[in-house]
Scaffold this active site. Structure first.
Site, mmCIF file in Angstrom:
data_model
loop_
_atom_site.group_PDB
_atom_site.id
_atom_site.type_symbol
_atom_site.label_atom_id
_atom_site.label_comp_id
_atom_site.label_asym_id
_atom_site.label_seq_id
_atom_site.Cartn_x
_atom_site.Cartn_y
_atom_site.Cartn_z
ATOM 1 N N ASP A 46 31.603 17.214 -8.421
ATOM 2 C CA ASP A 46 31.673 16.977 -6.991
ATOM 3 C C ASP A 46 32.844 17.294 -6.427
ATOM 4 O O ASP A 46 33.976 17.281 -7.106
ATOM 5 C CB ASP A 46 30.911 15.502 -6.434
ATOM 6 C CG ASP A 46 31.731 14.407 -7.218
ATOM 7 O OD1 ASP A 46 32.934 14.511 -7.500
ATOM 8 O OD2 ASP A 46 31.224 13.409 -7.491
ATOM 9 N N ASP B 197 35.759 15.768 -3.671
ATOM 10 C CA ASP B 197 36.251 14.707 -2.807
ATOM 11 C C ASP B 197 37.393 14.991 -1.943
ATOM 12 O O ASP B 197 38.187 15.800 -2.104
ATOM 13 C CB ASP B 197 36.824 13.412 -3.572
ATOM 14 C CG ASP B 197 35.780 12.799 -4.605
ATOM 15 O OD1 ASP B 197 34.340 12.844 -4.087
ATOM 16 O OD2 ASP B 197 35.980 12.307 -5.693
ATOM 17 N N ASP C 58 43.581 6.679 -10.841
ATOM 18 C CA ASP C 58 43.614 5.871 -12.181
ATOM 19 C C ASP C 58 44.361 6.696 -13.120
ATOM 20 O O ASP C 58 45.316 5.901 -13.767
ATOM 21 C CB ASP C 58 42.225 5.831 -12.570
ATOM 22 C CG ASP C 58 41.314 7.140 -12.485
ATOM 23 O OD1 ASP C 58 42.090 8.178 -11.998
ATOM 24 O OD2 ASP C 58 40.021 7.176 -12.747
#
Length: 540
Positions: free
Chosen positions: A119, A121, A198
């Site tokens: 996907d 973002d 992260d």
């Protein structure tokens, strides 16, 4: 009858050039080395040097400001044509209103690696309410960290805002992390957002209009060296959000990257913090981990770092009992099952693109059900080894909607040899048709019993008790809904032919129907994976 093995994914090459600093000067040009990845090399890489990179600069723990960089996207091999149409519509819609807009996170990493992003973002300088005003089908979701879901056809594009900062760090990082040198206000805003990512390889921002990739955390260098490193010190990062441990495992498995020493140390030492996560979150992370063609590699890493005994204690017990070998290629049946599943469901194969771009709840759940089904099937078989013909007849009965007699008739004509390296397969007994039917029914009952064990707190805690180092826990992340759905896959093998059920015709998997949760496709995929494992074409 036999199900063919899909060829391994083609080797993906990574070759790109970059420039240091803030000016595109030819004198600053240098080339990154070529990096190769393949489905086989990814698994072998996981255990090179104990899956850990010895590095003097393990994190951003140096109070001195890091040198930040920006690159021309063309030099990184990124073309705007690789951005999906729904994503382009959202980017253009926000940009036309005068706001800054970027692609961010794993999609930028995958574009650099010449992989298909699952996907895209987006992050923007616009407020979320401005995004809602721009698109008629757009809603704000999430309380802790709100984002926009923009519906473009059957695709959902996620959009976040720089103004939505999210929760503050629970510890003061001012002594270990300083703002980048010589940055303006926009750089500072981008840097602060990247700091909350992260992993460094997920901390890249791409402006598709200026065609610039911004790197404030050393993400490009870690991609070049195939490293998995946390943006902030790993101890802090994993304590802020312990789900990052599972995401780090997932990324390392999918890309064939290795952990830095500090990251590996705290994955192992803080593994028990995963018990703080709610079951739904664990189920989501585990599904992502076992998806995208990296299930086998994920299981290997979970075992190596002591996470398998917490999350899948029945499977960890199997690894202990059968003597797990890190470079095992064929004798571990569980790994072979997931390896064959990986070949069928790998996202980088062109025919699967639509499957991974669809953001349907049914797709998410049914992919998870198929993986749980394989875990349950293997557990039942490892507890009581069966005649290979019983396994074949059971799979055919599942595939054909409960037609056990039809499956037995086909098996009696089957001459393909089975893989004798698996302990789960007993010596062929040349059973007659009646005995075969009885054995299939008995095995089907065992499968249902194992499914109950894996979704029952008492039996899971009993399995975890085999590990003195494991904490006392009744962790169960397979909820009742999963139990009921997986039951639907196998129940026909006990109850007989289902009315109006039409078995799958042909060998090809219909990925659109699989994504929509077609029981026919789920059963067909399960049968293909088992046949490719038990009766491999390349058996010598």
């Amino acid at each position: 009858m036999h199900f063919t093995i899909i060829q391994s994914m083609a080797i993906t090459r990574l070759s790109f050039a970059c420039r240091h600093g803030f000016h595109y000067s030819p004198s600053l040009f240098h080339c990154f080395q070529k990096v190769r990845f393949s489905s086989v090399a990814a698994i072998e890489t996981l255990f090179d040097q104990d899956n850990v990179i010895k590095d003097k600069n393990q994190n951003l723990g140096d109070p001195k400001a890091l040198e930040w960089k920006k690159w021309n996207s063309k030099e990184l091999g990124i073309s705007n044509s690789t951005i999906s149409r729904p994503t382009k519509k959202v980017l253009d819609g926000v940009k036309k209103n005068g706001y800054e807009v970027y692609l961010v996170g794993g999609c930028v990493r995958d574009l650099i690696l010449k992989r298909t992003p699952k996907d895209f973002d987006i992050i923007t300088s616009a407020e979320l309410k401005e995004v809602v005003r721009t698109f008629p089908q757009c809603i704000i979701v999430g309380k802790r960290f709100p984002i926009c879901h923009v519906h473009i056809g059957d695709t959902i594009v996620e959009v976040s805002s720089f103004s939505t900062t999210g929760p503050k760090f629970r510890v003061d990082l001012s002594n270990v992390i300083s703002p980048p040198i010589d940055c303006d206000e926009k750089d500072y805003v981008r840097w602060k957002n990247c700091l909350r990512r992260d992993l460094t390889i997920n901390g890249l921002m791409f402006d598709p209009y200026k065609r610039i990739v911004y790197d404030y955390v050393g993400g490009l260098e870690d991609i070049k060296k195939a490293k998995v490193r946390t943006v902030i010190p790993a101890s802090t990062s994993f304590q802020e959000d312990c789900a990052r441990i599972l995401r780090a495992v997932r990324i390392a498995a999918r890309l064939g990257f290795r952990f830095t020493r500090e990251t590996a140390h705290f994955i192992k030492n803080l593994s028990r913090s995963l018990l703080r996560l709610d079951n739904q979150r664990i189920m989501m992370e585990m599904n992502y981990m076992l998806a995208y063609g990296s299930a086998e590699a994920s299981l290997r890493i979970l075992w190596k770092f002591g996470l398998l005994e917490l999350l899948l204690p029945f499977q960890a017990a199997y690894f202990v009992r059968d003597g797990f070998k890190r470079r095992d290629k064929r004798s571990n049946m569980l790994l072979c099952l997931f390896s064959n599943l990986d070949k069928h469901l790998a996202p980088d194969r062109p025919c699967h693109n639509s499957l991974w771009k669809r953001r349907l709840v049914t797709a998410f759940l049914f992919f998870f059900f198929s993986r749980v089904g394989i875990l349950v099937f293997h557990k039942a078989l490892s507890d009581q080894p069966r005649d290979p013909m019983v396994v074949a007849a059971f799979c055919l009965a599942v595939h054909n909607g409960g037609d056990i007699l039809g499956g037995v008739k086909m098996v009696k004509k089957f001459t393909k040899p089975h893989d004798v390296s698996f302990h789960e397969l007993s010596e062929p007994q040349n059973l007659n048709s009646e005995a075969l039917v009885d054995e299939v029914l008995d095995f089907a009952a065992s499968v249902k019993q194992v499914l109950y064990w894996m979704t029952n707190e008492y039996y899971v805690s009993q399995a975890m008790a085999e590990y003195p180092q494991a904490p006392c826990s009744d962790l169960v992340f397979f909820p009742l809904a999963v139990y009921l759905k997986v039951c639907r896959i196998f129940e026909c093998s006990r109850e007989g032919s289902e009315k109006a059920f039409m078995p799958k015709q042909g060998r090809k998997i219909n990925y659109e129907m699989l994504a929509l949760g077609s029981l026919q496709e789920v059963r067909h995929t399960f049968a293909r994976v088992v046949f490719d494992t038990v009766f491999p074409l390349n058996l010598t």
